[in-house]
Design an enzyme around this catalytic site. Structure first.
Site, PDB file in Angstrom:
ATOM      1  N   LYS A   2     -21.984 -31.207   5.796  1.00 37.67           N
ATOM      2  CA  LYS A   2     -20.630 -31.714   6.013  1.00 37.67           C
ATOM      3  C   LYS A   2     -20.587 -33.139   5.485  1.00 37.67           C
ATOM      4  O   LYS A   2     -21.353 -33.987   5.926  1.00 37.67           O
ATOM      5  CB  LYS A   2     -20.287 -31.690   7.500  1.00 37.67           C
ATOM      6  CG  LYS A   2     -20.306 -30.308   8.082  1.00 37.67           C
ATOM      7  CD  LYS A   2     -20.147 -30.361   9.589  1.00 37.67           C
ATOM      8  CE  LYS A   2     -20.364 -28.981  10.149  1.00 37.67           C
ATOM      9  NZ  LYS A   2     -21.355 -28.949  11.184  1.00 37.67           N
ATOM     10  N   LEU A   3     -19.698 -33.396   4.554  1.00 35.34           N
ATOM     11  CA  LEU A   3     -19.631 -34.701   3.911  1.00 35.34           C
ATOM     12  C   LEU A   3     -18.697 -35.637   4.669  1.00 35.34           C
ATOM     13  O   LEU A   3     -17.543 -35.305   4.929  1.00 35.34           O
ATOM     14  CB  LEU A   3     -19.168 -34.540   2.462  1.00 35.34           C
ATOM     15  CG  LEU A   3     -20.012 -33.595   1.608  1.00 35.34           C
ATOM     16  CD1 LEU A   3     -19.361 -33.399   0.240  1.00 35.34           C
ATOM     17  CD2 LEU A   3     -21.433 -34.102   1.482  1.00 35.34           C
ATOM     18  N   ILE A   6     -18.044 -42.640   2.113  1.00 41.55           N
ATOM     19  CA  ILE A   6     -16.978 -43.251   1.323  1.00 41.55           C
ATOM     20  C   ILE A   6     -16.568 -42.281   0.206  1.00 41.55           C
ATOM     21  O   ILE A   6     -17.367 -41.448  -0.231  1.00 41.55           O
ATOM     22  CB  ILE A   6     -17.399 -44.631   0.763  1.00 41.55           C
ATOM     23  CG1 ILE A   6     -18.578 -44.489  -0.206  1.00 41.55           C
ATOM     24  CG2 ILE A   6     -17.709 -45.599   1.892  1.00 41.55           C
ATOM     25  CD1 ILE A   6     -18.909 -45.775  -0.944  1.00 41.55           C
ATOM     26  N   THR A  58     -16.495 -27.808  16.712  1.00 41.79           N
ATOM     27  CA  THR A  58     -16.303 -26.872  17.822  1.00 41.79           C
ATOM     28  C   THR A  58     -17.042 -27.261  19.096  1.00 41.79           C
ATOM     29  O   THR A  58     -16.772 -26.713  20.150  1.00 41.79           O
ATOM     30  CB  THR A  58     -16.718 -25.442  17.429  1.00 41.79           C
ATOM     31  OG1 THR A  58     -18.085 -25.438  17.042  1.00 41.79           O
ATOM     32  CG2 THR A  58     -15.848 -24.916  16.302  1.00 41.79           C
TER      33      THR A  58
END
Length: 164
Positions: A2-3, A6, A58
């Site tokens: 998951k990125l 910046i 989640t």
């Protein structure tokens, strides 16, 4: 992966994922429009690469959101971030199974909705998901909604994909 970095770094990571043949990348929608737009722009170099925006993890609850200064409840925040994701050009969103229905209404039939946290084991086996779905989910989810099962607590195998 998951990125959440910046925009320039996110764009570089998306290009690297595309060069490796990835079909999907995930960006944190809470990073804002700049991050999501940078990911979408970088993904244009790879026609089969889809950018999905993670709305609210989640494992998070309303009190977790309050801890980080978000006054909205989880559903309201998921919808807010989904709107931002659409505005940034993302191909879809990631959210809990509990929000899939309202997201489909908001996003229409063409955006992807990926839902981790589907629990196939008895109640109480949510595997760290605070907002899981269960066997009680509709047998035929809305078009272009992917229901995914999470890791089964106490086992070393992954559940298969549950449907599309």
């Amino acid at each position: 992966m998951k990125l959440f970095e910046i925009p320039n770094s996110v764009a570089g990571a998306v290009r690297a994922a595309g060069a490796l043949g990835a079909s999907m990348v995930t960006v944190h929608a809470m990073g804002g429009t700049g991050i999501m737009s940078a990911a979408v722009e970088a993904a244009r170099e790879f026609p089969r690469l889809r950018v999905l925006a993670l709305t609210v993890v989640t494992s998070m609850t309303g009190s977790d959101l309050a801890d980080i200064g978000v006054a909205a409840d989880t559903e309201e925040q998921v919808l807010r971030l989904a709107r931002l994701a659409v505005g940034a050009g993302c191909d879809g969103v990631i959210a809990s199974p509990r929000e899939a229905g309202v997201l489909r209404e908001l996003l229409g039939p063409d955006r992807l909705i990926v839902t981790p946290g589907v629990v196939l084991e008895p109640e109480g086996a949510a595997g760290g998901h605070a907002r899981p779905g269960s066997r009680g989910l509709p047998s035929r989810p809305a078009p272009r909604t992917s229901w995914w099962a999470g890791r089964s607590p106490g086992r070393r195998t992954r559940w298969p994909r549950c449907g599309r």
